[in-house]
Scaffold this motif. Sequence first.
Motif, PDB file in Angstrom:
ATOM      1  N   ARG A  19       0.819  -1.314   0.154  1.00 24.38           N
ATOM      2  CA  ARG A  19      -0.016  -0.126  -0.121  1.00 24.38           C
ATOM      3  C   ARG A  19       0.725   1.326  -0.113  1.00 24.38           C
ATOM      4  N   ILE A  20       1.838   1.439   0.799  1.00 23.58           N
ATOM      5  CA  ILE A  20       2.774   2.604   1.034  1.00 23.58           C
ATOM      6  C   ILE A  20       3.792   2.471  -0.196  1.00 23.58           C
ATOM      7  N   PHE A  21       4.366   1.425  -0.683  1.00 22.21           N
ATOM      8  CA  PHE A  21       5.175   1.216  -1.306  1.00 22.21           C
ATOM      9  C   PHE A  21       4.901   0.375  -2.762  1.00 22.21           C
ATOM     10  N   PRO A  22       4.096   1.067  -3.378  1.00 22.80           N
ATOM     11  CA  PRO A  22       3.417   0.073  -4.543  1.00 22.80           C
ATOM     12  C   PRO A  22       4.111  -0.377  -5.573  1.00 22.80           C
ATOM     13  N   ASP A  23       5.430   0.151  -5.900  1.00 21.33           N
ATOM     14  CA  ASP A  23       6.509  -0.271  -6.821  1.00 21.33           C
ATOM     15  C   ASP A  23       6.627  -1.856  -6.697  1.00 21.33           C
ATOM     16  N   LYS A  24       6.972  -2.537  -7.475  1.00 19.49           N
ATOM     17  CA  LYS A  24       7.161  -3.969  -7.462  1.00 19.49           C
ATOM     18  C   LYS A  24       6.228  -4.695  -6.389  1.00 19.49           C
ATOM     19  N   PRO A  25       4.974  -4.650  -6.731  1.00 22.72           N
ATOM     20  CA  PRO A  25       3.891  -5.135  -5.910  1.00 22.72           C
ATOM     21  C   PRO A  25       4.115  -6.724  -5.777  1.00 22.72           C
ATOM     22  N   LEU A  26       3.929  -7.209  -4.578  1.00 24.76           N
ATOM     23  CA  LEU A  26       3.710  -8.690  -4.157  1.00 24.76           C
ATOM     24  C   LEU A  26       2.343  -9.037  -4.354  1.00 24.76           C
ATOM     25  N   THR A  27       1.277  -8.389  -4.135  1.00 25.34           N
ATOM     26  CA  THR A  27      -0.066  -8.699  -4.189  1.00 25.34           C
ATOM     27  C   THR A  27      -0.373  -8.340  -5.557  1.00 25.34           C
ATOM     28  N   PRO A  28      -1.033  -9.424  -6.216  1.00 24.83           N
ATOM     29  CA  PRO A  28      -1.484  -9.150  -7.597  1.00 24.83           C
ATOM     30  C   PRO A  28      -2.675  -8.147  -7.766  1.00 24.83           C
ATOM     31  N   LEU A  29      -2.766  -7.660  -8.832  1.00 33.16           N
ATOM     32  CA  LEU A  29      -3.908  -6.464  -9.033  1.00 33.16           C
ATOM     33  C   LEU A  29      -5.155  -7.162  -9.421  1.00 33.16           C
ATOM     34  N   ASP A  30      -4.764  -8.080 -10.167  1.00 33.88           N
ATOM     35  CA  ASP A  30      -6.272  -8.841 -10.599  1.00 33.88           C
ATOM     36  C   ASP A  30      -6.870  -9.584  -9.444  1.00 33.88           C
ATOM     37  N   GLU A  31      -8.172  -9.345  -9.185  1.00 36.15           N
ATOM     38  CA  GLU A  31      -9.091  -9.712  -7.964  1.00 36.15           C
ATOM     39  C   GLU A  31      -8.894 -11.541  -7.756  1.00 36.15           C
ATOM     40  N   ALA A  32      -8.985 -11.827  -9.005  1.00 41.16           N
ATOM     41  CA  ALA A  32      -9.110 -13.529  -8.940  1.00 41.16           C
ATOM     42  C   ALA A  32      -7.859 -14.027  -8.380  1.00 41.16           C
ATOM     43  N   THR A  33      -6.448 -13.521  -9.178  1.00 39.59           N
ATOM     44  CA  THR A  33      -5.241 -13.795  -8.826  1.00 39.59           C
ATOM     45  C   THR A  33      -4.842 -13.413  -7.362  1.00 39.59           C
ATOM     46  N   LYS A  34      -5.357 -12.161  -6.907  1.00 44.41           N
ATOM     47  CA  LYS A  34      -4.900 -11.777  -5.712  1.00 44.41           C
ATOM     48  C   LYS A  34      -5.692 -12.769  -4.633  1.00 44.41           C
ATOM     49  N   THR A  35      -6.808 -13.301  -4.830  1.00 41.58           N
ATOM     50  CA  THR A  35      -7.728 -14.360  -4.045  1.00 41.58           C
ATOM     51  C   THR A  35      -6.732 -15.246  -3.855  1.00 41.58           C
ATOM     52  N   GLN A  36      -6.142 -15.859  -4.828  1.00 44.76           N
ATOM     53  CA  GLN A  36      -5.654 -17.151  -5.007  1.00 44.76           C
ATOM     54  C   GLN A  36      -4.167 -16.814  -4.347  1.00 44.76           C
ATOM     55  N   ALA A  37      -3.409 -15.841  -4.288  1.00 44.21           N
ATOM     56  CA  ALA A  37      -2.509 -15.722  -3.708  1.00 44.21           C
ATOM     57  C   ALA A  37      -2.506 -15.478  -2.233  1.00 44.21           C
ATOM     58  N   LEU A  38      -3.594 -14.718  -1.773  1.00 45.62           N
ATOM     59  CA  LEU A  38      -3.707 -14.373  -0.714  1.00 45.62           C
ATOM     60  C   LEU A  38      -4.057 -15.957   0.241  1.00 45.62           C
ATOM     61  N   ALA A  39      -4.787 -17.018  -0.393  1.00 44.02           N
ATOM     62  CA  ALA A  39      -5.140 -18.054   0.026  1.00 44.02           C
ATOM     63  C   ALA A  39      -3.965 -18.728   0.017  1.00 44.02           C
ATOM     64  N   TRP A  40      -3.089 -18.953  -0.691  1.00 37.21           N
ATOM     65  CA  TRP A  40      -1.809 -19.938  -0.567  1.00 37.21           C
ATOM     66  C   TRP A  40      -1.016 -19.152   0.418  1.00 37.21           C
ATOM     67  N   GLU A  41      -0.902 -18.001   0.689  1.00 43.79           N
ATOM     68  CA  GLU A  41      -0.064 -17.365   1.833  1.00 43.79           C
ATOM     69  C   GLU A  41      -0.877 -17.750   3.196  1.00 43.79           C
ATOM     70  N   LYS A  42      -2.005 -17.660   3.196  1.00 44.13           N
ATOM     71  CA  LYS A  42      -2.743 -17.814   4.510  1.00 44.13           C
ATOM     72  C   LYS A  42      -2.451 -19.400   4.957  1.00 44.13           C
ATOM     73  N   ARG A  43      -2.455 -20.141   4.037  1.00 45.15           N
ATOM     74  CA  ARG A  43      -2.398 -21.728   4.217  1.00 45.15           C
ATOM     75  C   ARG A  43      -0.902 -22.021   4.787  1.00 45.15           C
ATOM     76  N   LEU A  44      -0.116 -21.385   3.899  1.00 43.00           N
ATOM     77  CA  LEU A  44       1.553 -21.616   4.143  1.00 43.00           C
ATOM     78  C   LEU A  44       1.586 -20.904   5.387  1.00 43.00           C
ATOM     79  N   ASP A  45       1.359 -19.915   5.835  1.00 39.22           N
ATOM     80  CA  ASP A  45       1.378 -19.191   7.289  1.00 39.22           C
ATOM     81  C   ASP A  45       0.999 -20.076   8.422  1.00 39.22           C
ATOM     82  N   GLU A  46      -0.232 -20.682   8.066  1.00 38.28           N
ATOM     83  CA  GLU A  46      -0.824 -21.550   9.275  1.00 38.28           C
ATOM     84  C   GLU A  46      -0.348 -22.949   9.344  1.00 38.28           C
ATOM     85  N   GLU A  47       0.098 -23.453   8.042  1.00 38.91           N
ATOM     86  CA  GLU A  47       0.478 -24.827   8.206  1.00 38.91           C
ATOM     87  C   GLU A  47       2.132 -24.939   7.820  1.00 38.91           C
ATOM     88  N   ALA A  48       2.620 -24.522   6.740  1.00 45.55           N
ATOM     89  CA  ALA A  48       3.940 -24.813   6.644  1.00 45.55           C
ATOM     90  C   ALA A  48       4.816 -24.063   7.915  1.00 45.55           C
TER      91      ALA A  48
END
Length: 246
Positions: free
Chosen positions: A75-104
Amino acid sequence: MALRLYQFAISHYCEKIRWALDYKNLSYETTNLLPGQHIKAMQKLTKGSGASVPVLEHNGEVIQGSSNILDYLDRIFPDKPLTPLDEATKTQALAWEKRLDEEAGPAVRCYSYHHFLQRPKIVVPLLTAGTPFYNRILLSLAFSRINEVMRKWMKINEKTAEESRKVMEDLLIELSEAYSRQPFLAGQSFSRADLSAAALFAPLFQPEAYPVPWPKPARIPKEIQTWLTQWQPQLQVLNKIYTNYR
């Protein structure tokens, strides 16, 4: 105000943020904390919201937790974003991250510490990395208590270590299959999903960029050595992501 990261050097959740800050070419300072002694300082900094790290401080803002910090950085440093801008892809990326944070993340930590806590001469330098030299002495002298507290706090024992091993293996199979089909976990570019996968498994392939004194192979517990040999192909998939984008 400069970006300041409060961290344990050994923490793979903190590695997520170090990587994100470096990926975005941001200048930052680190404050390395000693496990246990960090609690009071973190509770004061976060105004009682908790003692977990990583914590990022910037322009009066205090952000706790790796996922929240990634949100803030994009949000503060938008260059080289790590969160996809496309909503469907963003949802997929966040789901992976949440699962990895909680499991891996917890699984790697539990499995590794269960074996390394039995070897204080190896684990003490990892826990005190980046802190004043005398912390090694203090931690060594109090290690039996540290071992007890860490096992209780993280629920580390023979049973949970075995369960963690299975969690890691299932995830490694799934991640390896996902990367065999496409270069990234979400969409067509590197994202916080890939960063999370490689950072959270990084202690198992011990990259040089990680700011801790990794033990030499001969000093790694035999059971972990055997496991690492067996799962080297899957770990190398993540190591490649780490090497290419870290």
